[in-house]
Design a protein around this motif. Sequence first.
Motif, PDB file in Angstrom:
ATOM      1  N   GLU A   3       1.816  -6.677   7.931  1.00  0.00           N
ATOM      2  CA  GLU A   3       2.872  -6.001   7.205  1.00  0.00           C
ATOM      3  C   GLU A   3       2.262  -4.936   6.311  1.00  0.00           C
ATOM      4  N   PRO A   4       2.860  -3.738   6.247  1.00  0.00           N
ATOM      5  CA  PRO A   4       2.270  -2.665   5.461  1.00  0.00           C
ATOM      6  C   PRO A   4       2.246  -2.943   3.966  1.00  0.00           C
ATOM      7  N   GLY A   5       3.241  -3.590   3.424  1.00  0.00           N
ATOM      8  CA  GLY A   5       3.244  -3.939   2.010  1.00  0.00           C
ATOM      9  C   GLY A   5       3.514  -2.747   1.103  1.00  0.00           C
ATOM     10  N   PRO A   6       3.554  -2.990  -0.187  1.00  0.00           N
ATOM     11  CA  PRO A   6       3.922  -1.939  -1.142  1.00  0.00           C
ATOM     12  C   PRO A   6       2.851  -0.871  -1.326  1.00  0.00           C
ATOM     13  N   SER A   7       1.594  -1.167  -1.010  1.00  0.00           N
ATOM     14  CA  SER A   7       0.548  -0.168  -1.209  1.00  0.00           C
ATOM     15  C   SER A   7       0.723   1.015  -0.270  1.00  0.00           C
ATOM     16  N   VAL A   8       1.237   0.789   0.934  1.00  0.00           N
ATOM     17  CA  VAL A   8       1.459   1.878   1.877  1.00  0.00           C
ATOM     18  C   VAL A   8       2.598   2.764   1.385  1.00  0.00           C
TER      19      VAL A   8
END
Length: 51
Positions: free
Chosen positions: A21-26
């Motif tokens: 999952e890309p998550g919030p950093s992406v």
Amino acid sequence: MATTRDQRQIVETPTEARQGEPGPSVAALLAISTGLAILILAVIWFVFFRT
């Protein structure tokens, strides 16, 4: 399910390999880089094209 072949290579299906999952950093990286690109283009426009 991922299986191990010869104790060195993990074998996964393409769907299993894409489960990250890309998550919030992406999303943060995308927002910051887009904002910086807009800022840089605005500075260039003000310096060179403002009449």
